[in-house]
Write an enzyme that holds these catalytic residues in place. Structure first.
Site, PDB file in Angstrom:
ATOM      1  N   PHE A  57       0.814  -1.214   0.000  1.00 29.42           N
ATOM      2  CA  PHE A  57       0.000   0.000   0.000  1.00 29.42           C
ATOM      3  C   PHE A  57       0.848   1.264   0.000  1.00 29.42           C
ATOM      4  CE2 PHE A  57       0.232  -1.757   4.399  1.00 29.42           C
ATOM      5  CZ  PHE A  57       1.236  -0.913   4.855  1.00 29.42           C
ATOM      6  N   GLU A  88       3.515   3.680  11.741  1.00 34.60           N
ATOM      7  CA  GLU A  88       3.597   4.108  10.342  1.00 34.60           C
ATOM      8  C   GLU A  88       4.504   5.336  10.299  1.00 34.60           C
ATOM      9  OE1 GLU A  88      -0.576   4.410   9.449  1.00 34.60           O
ATOM     10  OE2 GLU A  88      -0.865   2.279   9.909  1.00 34.60           O
TER      11      GLU A  88
END
Length: 503
Positions: free
Chosen positions: A329, A413
């Site tokens: 992604f 992240e």
């Protein structure tokens, strides 16, 4: 002519997407795609029954909550909570044509059978696409890693009967539209919310939309610059093939060839010249426009790979009996490509504005500001200001988004691509380039009038005859805003009518 495009493992390319979009084709899942999706879901169902071990995103929390295990009776709620909580988009509404591309590309990615979604979920997305039930999505909210989470959450809300959709030129509550079609909300199963939200379809849809337009504007830049070259009494020698064969960049060769073709049969280009050389903005059209063409080819290659890929997480591999959490992604390839596209397209606008400046400067026998009675008339003085303003704005938009990153999800992240910002910047920038080229067309057509009775090429004369039906020659000052807008519409219509796509 086929009116339906079949979603399958056959490679999607720009030609195919252009046909789907402009012929307004419906889409349909192939038997192959249905089989792959169904087998993957069945495998995942069996896996969930056989083991209680945590599998990221399937029976765990998300992001930094990945170690929190969720009980089986809460898995549907987990997925629906994910979609709702991530619908945090804000800002402008994404254009409907881009949203429709997002739907198409999400369907394509899910069709490969590595995402674990129900066939009912994909078929509902197909239904939305075919009936122009388009989710309302917002431009701000994606970091371009973990996929385009916020935009894809808004894209997915209508599946569970929430959010808003465009339908019949209105924005409606999804619940009302589903009732109109006698549809029930999808009950999301394990992993489905994550499969829908992880992915790069926001960046990819913008990229494809922008690429299609950029190729057309690249062609128009060559055509309009040819008019400017003739209007400026430019020389044809710098476009001789011999010059470009000793520096054979593909885009450079193509541009020079195209300019020669556009000017074939022109009296003006072959008349005796009083000057030995032209300014770079004319003489170096092949080198500058050509470099943009080569950049577009690179960007196209990147996006072609992306839109034919699986970009959600985790990935399910039936034959290998594995469910693997990875990072497909992450939008870094797209972020870099979009930044490169921004720079390349900005340069088309940059050199165009320089030609505009030269045309209004009272050089080579042209009247100052391209109008009779300068002083009483300001003529084309201010359209050049407008072009310069847009060029300056594009320089700011062309600053790379991909060099930025920011930590999110409690440090889980910790590097993101910012490709979504690059995408929305590129959208604005490319539309700006169209406006600059429209101003050049306005100026070049005006300047060419003063070369009468000598004529340009038959091709250019034919083009300008059509143009003059929409935009009149300016004998004196008027409100040029209207003429610039008409020039923009002329370029748009010309591209559609002539089915322009590729260099």
């Amino acid at each position: 002519m086929k009116t339906t495009h079949i979603i399958s493992s056959k490679t999607l390319d720009l030609h195919t997407l252009n046909d789907i979009i402009f012929q307004q084709k419906k889409i349909e899942l192939s038997a192959e795609a249905i089989d792959k999706i169904s087998k993957c879901r069945a495998y995942l169902n069996t896996k969930m029954q056989e083991q209680d071990d945590p599998i990221y995103g399937i029976n765990t929390g998300f992001g930094s909550l990945c170690n929190v295990k969720i009980s089986k009776d809460k898995l549907t709620q987990l997925q629906e909570n994910l979609v709702m909580s991530h619908a945090c988009g804000i800002g402008d509404q994404v254009p409907k044509e881009v949203v429709k591309l997002m739907l198409l590309l999400k369907i394509q990615s899910l069709s490969y059978g590595h995402s674990g979604v129900q066939i009912e979920t994909v078929e509902r997305l197909v239904y939305f696409y075919n009936n122009d039930i388009l989710p309302v999505v917002y431009t701000q909210g994606s970091l371009g890693a973990s996929g385009d989470l916020a935009p894809l959450a808004h894209l997915s809300l209508p599946l569970i009967g929430k959010g808003e959709v465009y339908f019949e030129d209105d924005i409606c509550d999804t619940e009302l539209v589903l009732k109109k079609f006698d549809l029930k909300p999808i009950v999301l199963q394990s992993k489905e919310g994550l499969a829908l939200l992880n992915g790069t379809q926001f960046m990819s849809a913008y990229g494809i939309h922008i690429l299609l337009k950029s190729y057309k504007l690249s062609y128009m830049a060559d055509l309009i610059s040819s008019i400017s070259l003739d209007a400026f009494d430019g020389r044809i020698e710098p476009f001789n093939e011999l010059v470009h064969l000793v520096r054979p960049h593909n885009g450079q060769l193509k541009t020079a060839e195209r300019i020669r073709e556009f000017l074939e049969g022109s009296e003006l280009i072959h008349q005796e010249k009083a000057h030995v050389q032209d300014p770079y903005s004319f003489r170096c059209i092949p080198q500058v426009h050509g470099a943009t063409k080569d950049t577009l080819a690179f960007v196209e290659k990147t996006f072609k790979t992306e839109i034919n890929s699986v970009t959600d997480n985790p990935n399910v591999f039936i034959d290998e009996d594995k469910i693997i959490s990875g990072g497909n992604f992450h939008g870094q390839p797209l972020a870099l490509a979009l930044d490169y596209l921004k720079i390349a397209m900005a340069e088309l606008g940059n050199i165009s504005e320089r030609r505009i400046y030269q045309l209004v400067s009272g050089l080579r026998g042209l009247p100052t500001f391209l109008v009779d009675n300068p002083g009483l008339n300001s003529g084309f003085m201010i359209p050049q200001y407008t072009a310069a303003s847009i060029v300056s704005a594009n320089k700011q938009l062309a600053s790379p988004a991909s060099v930025d990153s920011i930590v999110s999800s409690n440090g889980q992240e910790d590097h993101v691509s910012m490709g979504a910002n690059a995408a929305t910047q590129a959208y604005t920038l490319v539309n700006n380039v169209e406006r600059i080229l429209a101003i050049e067309l306005l100026n070049a057509s005006q300047a060419l009038h003063f070369r009468s009775p000598k004529s340009s090429s038959p091709l250019i004369n034919s083009l300008l005859n059509s143009y003059r039906k929409h935009v009149p020659f300016a004998k004196e000052d008027g409100i040029f805003h209207k003429n610039i807008k008409l020039s923009v519409h002329f370029i748009e219509d010309f591209c559609i009518e002539n089915e322009l796509l590729f260099d």
